[in-house]
Design a protein around this motif. Structure first.
Motif, PDB file in Angstrom:
ATOM      1  N   PRO A  63       0.729  -1.275   0.055  1.00 49.18           N
ATOM      2  CA  PRO A  63      -0.022  -0.023  -0.048  1.00 49.18           C
ATOM      3  C   PRO A  63       0.864   1.297  -0.045  1.00 49.18           C
ATOM      4  CG  PRO A  63       0.051  -0.944   2.114  1.00 49.18           C
ATOM      5  CD  PRO A  63       0.813  -1.945   1.183  1.00 49.18           C
ATOM      6  N   VAL A  64       0.553   2.094  -1.014  1.00 52.37           N
ATOM      7  CA  VAL A  64       1.466   3.310  -1.031  1.00 52.37           C
ATOM      8  C   VAL A  64       0.597   4.525  -0.904  1.00 52.37           C
ATOM      9  CG1 VAL A  64       3.061   4.460  -2.602  1.00 52.37           C
ATOM     10  CG2 VAL A  64       3.118   2.151  -2.587  1.00 52.37           C
ATOM     11  N   ALA A  65       0.974   5.721   0.053  1.00 53.55           N
ATOM     12  CA  ALA A  65       0.432   6.813  -0.041  1.00 53.55           C
ATOM     13  C   ALA A  65       1.550   7.907   0.622  1.00 53.55           C
ATOM     14  CB  ALA A  65      -0.651   6.667   1.042  1.00 53.55           C
ATOM     15  N   TYR A  66       1.268   9.140   0.488  1.00 55.17           N
ATOM     16  CA  TYR A  66       2.099  10.138   1.160  1.00 55.17           C
ATOM     17  C   TYR A  66       1.946   9.695   2.594  1.00 55.17           C
ATOM     18  CZ  TYR A  66       2.909  13.005  -2.890  1.00 55.17           C
ATOM     19  OH  TYR A  66       3.364  13.299  -4.255  1.00 55.17           O
ATOM     20  N   THR A  67       2.866  10.166   3.341  1.00 55.07           N
ATOM     21  CA  THR A  67       2.882   9.947   4.734  1.00 55.07           C
ATOM     22  C   THR A  67       2.394  11.170   5.542  1.00 55.07           C
ATOM     23  OG1 THR A  67       5.076  10.567   4.997  1.00 55.07           O
ATOM     24  CG2 THR A  67       4.598   8.394   4.847  1.00 55.07           C
ATOM     25  N   LYS A  68       1.626  11.264   6.784  1.00 57.94           N
ATOM     26  CA  LYS A  68       1.351  12.133   7.385  1.00 57.94           C
ATOM     27  C   LYS A  68       2.905  12.460   8.247  1.00 57.94           C
ATOM     28  CE  LYS A  68      -3.237  10.457   7.956  1.00 57.94           C
ATOM     29  NZ  LYS A  68      -4.492  10.043   8.772  1.00 57.94           N
ATOM     30  N   GLY A  69       3.279  13.575   7.898  1.00 62.38           N
ATOM     31  CA  GLY A  69       4.707  14.017   8.451  1.00 62.38           C
ATOM     32  C   GLY A  69       5.717  13.042   7.836  1.00 62.38           C
ATOM     33  N   THR A  70       6.987  13.501   8.071  1.00 57.18           N
ATOM     34  CA  THR A  70       8.141  12.546   7.496  1.00 57.18           C
ATOM     35  C   THR A  70       9.075  12.463   8.729  1.00 57.18           C
ATOM     36  OG1 THR A  70       9.285  14.860   6.756  1.00 57.18           O
ATOM     37  CG2 THR A  70       8.005  13.664   5.172  1.00 57.18           C
ATOM     38  N   ASP A  71       8.647  12.714   9.923  1.00 54.93           N
ATOM     39  CA  ASP A  71       9.768  12.741  11.040  1.00 54.93           C
ATOM     40  C   ASP A  71       9.708  11.254  11.465  1.00 54.93           C
ATOM     41  OD1 ASP A  71       7.195  12.897  11.755  1.00 54.93           O
ATOM     42  OD2 ASP A  71       7.497  13.684  13.623  1.00 54.93           O
ATOM     43  N   PHE A  72      10.237  10.281  10.772  1.00 58.30           N
ATOM     44  CA  PHE A  72      10.287   8.855  11.175  1.00 58.30           C
ATOM     45  C   PHE A  72      11.743   8.909  11.664  1.00 58.30           C
ATOM     46  CE2 PHE A  72       7.257   8.883   7.958  1.00 58.30           C
ATOM     47  CZ  PHE A  72       6.169   7.968   8.359  1.00 58.30           C
ATOM     48  N   LYS A  73      11.991   7.890  12.787  1.00 58.20           N
ATOM     49  CA  LYS A  73      12.889   7.461  13.469  1.00 58.20           C
ATOM     50  C   LYS A  73      13.537   5.936  13.281  1.00 58.20           C
ATOM     51  CE  LYS A  73      11.873  11.321  16.957  1.00 58.20           C
ATOM     52  NZ  LYS A  73      10.615  11.652  16.214  1.00 58.20           N
ATOM     53  N   PRO A  74      14.815   5.908  13.669  1.00 55.22           N
ATOM     54  CA  PRO A  74      15.361   4.628  13.565  1.00 55.22           C
ATOM     55  C   PRO A  74      14.575   3.835  14.758  1.00 55.22           C
ATOM     56  CG  PRO A  74      17.185   6.177  13.568  1.00 55.22           C
ATOM     57  CD  PRO A  74      15.983   6.893  13.710  1.00 55.22           C
ATOM     58  N   ALA A  75      14.209   2.649  14.497  1.00 51.74           N
ATOM     59  CA  ALA A  75      13.651   1.592  15.011  1.00 51.74           C
ATOM     60  C   ALA A  75      14.592   1.157  16.296  1.00 51.74           C
ATOM     61  CB  ALA A  75      12.783   0.465  14.151  1.00 51.74           C
ATOM     62  N   LYS A  76      13.893   0.544  17.344  1.00 53.70           N
ATOM     63  CA  LYS A  76      14.655  -0.176  18.536  1.00 53.70           C
ATOM     64  C   LYS A  76      14.958  -1.557  17.854  1.00 53.70           C
ATOM     65  CE  LYS A  76      14.701  -1.077  23.392  1.00 53.70           C
ATOM     66  NZ  LYS A  76      14.124  -1.043  24.638  1.00 53.70           N
ATOM     67  N   ARG A  77      16.199  -1.858  17.705  1.00 55.58           N
ATOM     68  CA  ARG A  77      16.506  -3.201  17.061  1.00 55.58           C
ATOM     69  C   ARG A  77      17.468  -3.849  18.362  1.00 55.58           C
ATOM     70  NH1 ARG A  77      12.466  -3.392  13.870  1.00 55.58           N
ATOM     71  NH2 ARG A  77      12.939  -2.768  11.843  1.00 55.58           N
ATOM     72  N   ARG A  78      17.679  -5.140  18.359  1.00 51.42           N
ATOM     73  CA  ARG A  78      18.564  -5.834  18.907  1.00 51.42           C
ATOM     74  C   ARG A  78      20.033  -5.629  18.876  1.00 51.42           C
ATOM     75  NH1 ARG A  78      17.225 -12.010  18.358  1.00 51.42           N
ATOM     76  NH2 ARG A  78      19.043 -12.219  19.660  1.00 51.42           N
ATOM     77  N   PRO A  79      20.946  -5.492  19.670  1.00 52.33           N
ATOM     78  CA  PRO A  79      22.283  -5.225  19.477  1.00 52.33           C
ATOM     79  C   PRO A  79      22.956  -6.066  18.356  1.00 52.33           C
ATOM     80  CG  PRO A  79      21.996  -5.272  21.770  1.00 52.33           C
ATOM     81  CD  PRO A  79      20.773  -5.731  21.221  1.00 52.33           C
ATOM     82  N   LEU A  80      23.874  -5.262  17.624  1.00 50.08           N
ATOM     83  CA  LEU A  80      24.292  -6.090  16.381  1.00 50.08           C
ATOM     84  C   LEU A  80      25.210  -7.226  16.786  1.00 50.08           C
ATOM     85  CD1 LEU A  80      25.244  -6.581  13.311  1.00 50.08           C
ATOM     86  CD2 LEU A  80      26.943  -4.904  13.838  1.00 50.08           C
ATOM     87  N   ASP A  81      25.694  -7.082  18.175  1.00 49.01           N
ATOM     88  CA  ASP A  81      26.589  -8.300  18.698  1.00 49.01           C
ATOM     89  C   ASP A  81      25.678  -9.483  18.965  1.00 49.01           C
ATOM     90  OD1 ASP A  81      28.913  -6.848  17.872  1.00 49.01           O
ATOM     91  OD2 ASP A  81      29.078  -5.887  20.013  1.00 49.01           O
ATOM     92  N   GLU A  82      24.527  -9.293  19.123  1.00 47.69           N
ATOM     93  CA  GLU A  82      23.946 -10.444  19.551  1.00 47.69           C
ATOM     94  C   GLU A  82      23.456 -11.345  18.306  1.00 47.69           C
ATOM     95  OE1 GLU A  82      20.251  -9.627  21.711  1.00 47.69           O
ATOM     96  OE2 GLU A  82      21.273  -8.815  23.360  1.00 47.69           O
ATOM     97  N   LEU A  83      23.678 -10.853  17.369  1.00 51.39           N
ATOM     98  CA  LEU A  83      23.231 -11.387  16.169  1.00 51.39           C
ATOM     99  C   LEU A  83      24.376 -11.627  14.855  1.00 51.39           C
ATOM    100  CD1 LEU A  83      20.356  -8.476  15.216  1.00 51.39           C
ATOM    101  CD2 LEU A  83      20.096 -11.032  16.491  1.00 51.39           C
ATOM    102  N   LEU A  84      25.590 -11.132  15.156  1.00 51.39           N
ATOM    103  CA  LEU A  84      26.615 -11.267  14.416  1.00 51.39           C
ATOM    104  C   LEU A  84      27.692 -12.309  14.605  1.00 51.39           C
ATOM    105  CD1 LEU A  84      28.454  -9.991  11.976  1.00 51.39           C
ATOM    106  CD2 LEU A  84      29.377  -8.366  13.751  1.00 51.39           C
ATOM    107  N   HIS A  85      28.054 -12.960  13.617  1.00 47.12           N
ATOM    108  CA  HIS A  85      28.914 -14.242  13.684  1.00 47.12           C
ATOM    109  C   HIS A  85      29.913 -13.991  12.579  1.00 47.12           C
ATOM    110  CE1 HIS A  85      25.986 -16.398  16.032  1.00 47.12           C
ATOM    111  NE2 HIS A  85      25.251 -15.888  15.168  1.00 47.12           N
ATOM    112  N   TRP A  86      31.256 -14.202  13.147  1.00 49.39           N
ATOM    113  CA  TRP A  86      32.353 -13.845  11.985  1.00 49.39           C
ATOM    114  C   TRP A  86      32.932 -15.193  11.538  1.00 49.39           C
ATOM    115  CZ3 TRP A  86      33.542  -9.399   9.778  1.00 49.39           C
ATOM    116  CH2 TRP A  86      33.058  -8.260  10.378  1.00 49.39           C
ATOM    117  N   ASN A  87      33.111 -15.689  10.505  1.00 51.08           N
ATOM    118  CA  ASN A  87      33.708 -16.688  10.023  1.00 51.08           C
ATOM    119  C   ASN A  87      33.087 -18.106  10.408  1.00 51.08           C
ATOM    120  OD1 ASN A  87      35.946 -15.338   8.920  1.00 51.08           O
ATOM    121  ND2 ASN A  87      36.867 -15.021  10.883  1.00 51.08           N
ATOM    122  N   GLY A  88      31.935 -18.111  10.716  1.00 50.38           N
ATOM    123  CA  GLY A  88      31.163 -19.325  11.166  1.00 50.38           C
ATOM    124  C   GLY A  88      30.042 -18.916  12.261  1.00 50.38           C
ATOM    125  N   TRP A  89      29.332 -19.824  12.537  1.00 46.47           N
ATOM    126  CA  TRP A  89      27.964 -19.492  13.407  1.00 46.47           C
ATOM    127  C   TRP A  89      28.648 -19.399  14.853  1.00 46.47           C
ATOM    128  CZ3 TRP A  89      23.273 -18.278  12.881  1.00 46.47           C
ATOM    129  CH2 TRP A  89      22.370 -18.302  13.711  1.00 46.47           C
TER     130      TRP A  89
END
Length: 214
Positions: free
Chosen positions: A188-214
């Motif tokens: 669904p596509v429309a103009y937005t009511k205002g444009t002041d969107f902010k970054p969402a709260k997400r889990r810390p990257l280090d909880e999700l990141l794996h280097w060179n394997g799991w």
């Protein structure tokens, strides 16, 4: 040195939200803006450069309402169950998400533009699902995200929904979609009511990141 203004680029990437309640249902969307954003989406990568993406843009009010009815058939019980589970668990963020999704389901037919991204299937993914399904989706979803970013940059919002796909055959019949074309969602596509969107709260990257394997 970057060739782009990173503050602008990072702002676009971090504030392009799934917009539901803040879609402006009253303001018309010019066809030219949809075309401009779709033109940009065609620069997205695609598997083997097949460019099998297809786009259906629906602005006709009667067809939009029929799509909304199909969507609600797939959405209503799922969203209600999810909302009740979130309430029982006291999950405030999930409650807000399901509340927002139910709002959109109720008003989907009023959203001025529906965009249905599709992908041409030249092989049957069931023959090798572990390879072919990721390949198929990898050839359309980058273009979908590019489209959404282009919309955001122009003051419009969207969200990728999939619940009408529970009755994809009905939507295909309504829109005369050929058998070898697969729908992957509805935006669904429309103009937005205002444009002041902010970054969402997400889990810390280090909880999700794996280097060179799991």
């Amino acid at each position: 040195m970057s060739v782009f203004d990173l503050s602008v680029t990072d702002g676009l990437l971090s504030t392009t939200r799934a917009v539901r309640k803040r879609l402006d249902l009253e303001r018309p969307v010019p066809n030219e803006i949809i075309r401009d954003c779709l033109e940009l989406s065609l620069q997205a990568p695609t598997g083997s450069n097949k460019q099998g993406w297809r786009w259906i843009v629906v602005t006709d009010a009667g067809i939009r309402e029929r799509l909304a009815e199909i969507y609600r058939k797939g959405a209503d019980s799922y969203l209600e169950d999810g909302h009740q589970e979130a309430k029982a668990a006291g999950a405030a963020q999930d409650i807000r998400v399901f509340d927002s999704a139910r709002y959109l389901s109720d008003r989907l037919g009023e959203v001025p533009v529906h965009v249905i991204p599709c992908i041409e299937m030249d092989t049957d993914p069931a023959e090798n699902p572990e390879l072919l399904w990721p390949s198929l989706m990898g050839s359309i979803l980058p273009a979908v995200w590019s489209f959404q970013l282009a919309l955001r940059a122009r003051g419009l919002g969207s969200t990728l929904t999939t619940l009408h796909l529970c009755y994809a055959d009905e939507a295909a019949a309504l829109l005369n979609i050929p058998d070898n074309i697969k729908q992957v969602g509805l935006l669904p596509v429309a103009y937005t009511k205002g444009t002041d969107f902010k970054p969402a709260k997400r889990r810390p990257l280090d909880e999700l990141l794996h280097w060179n394997g799991w």
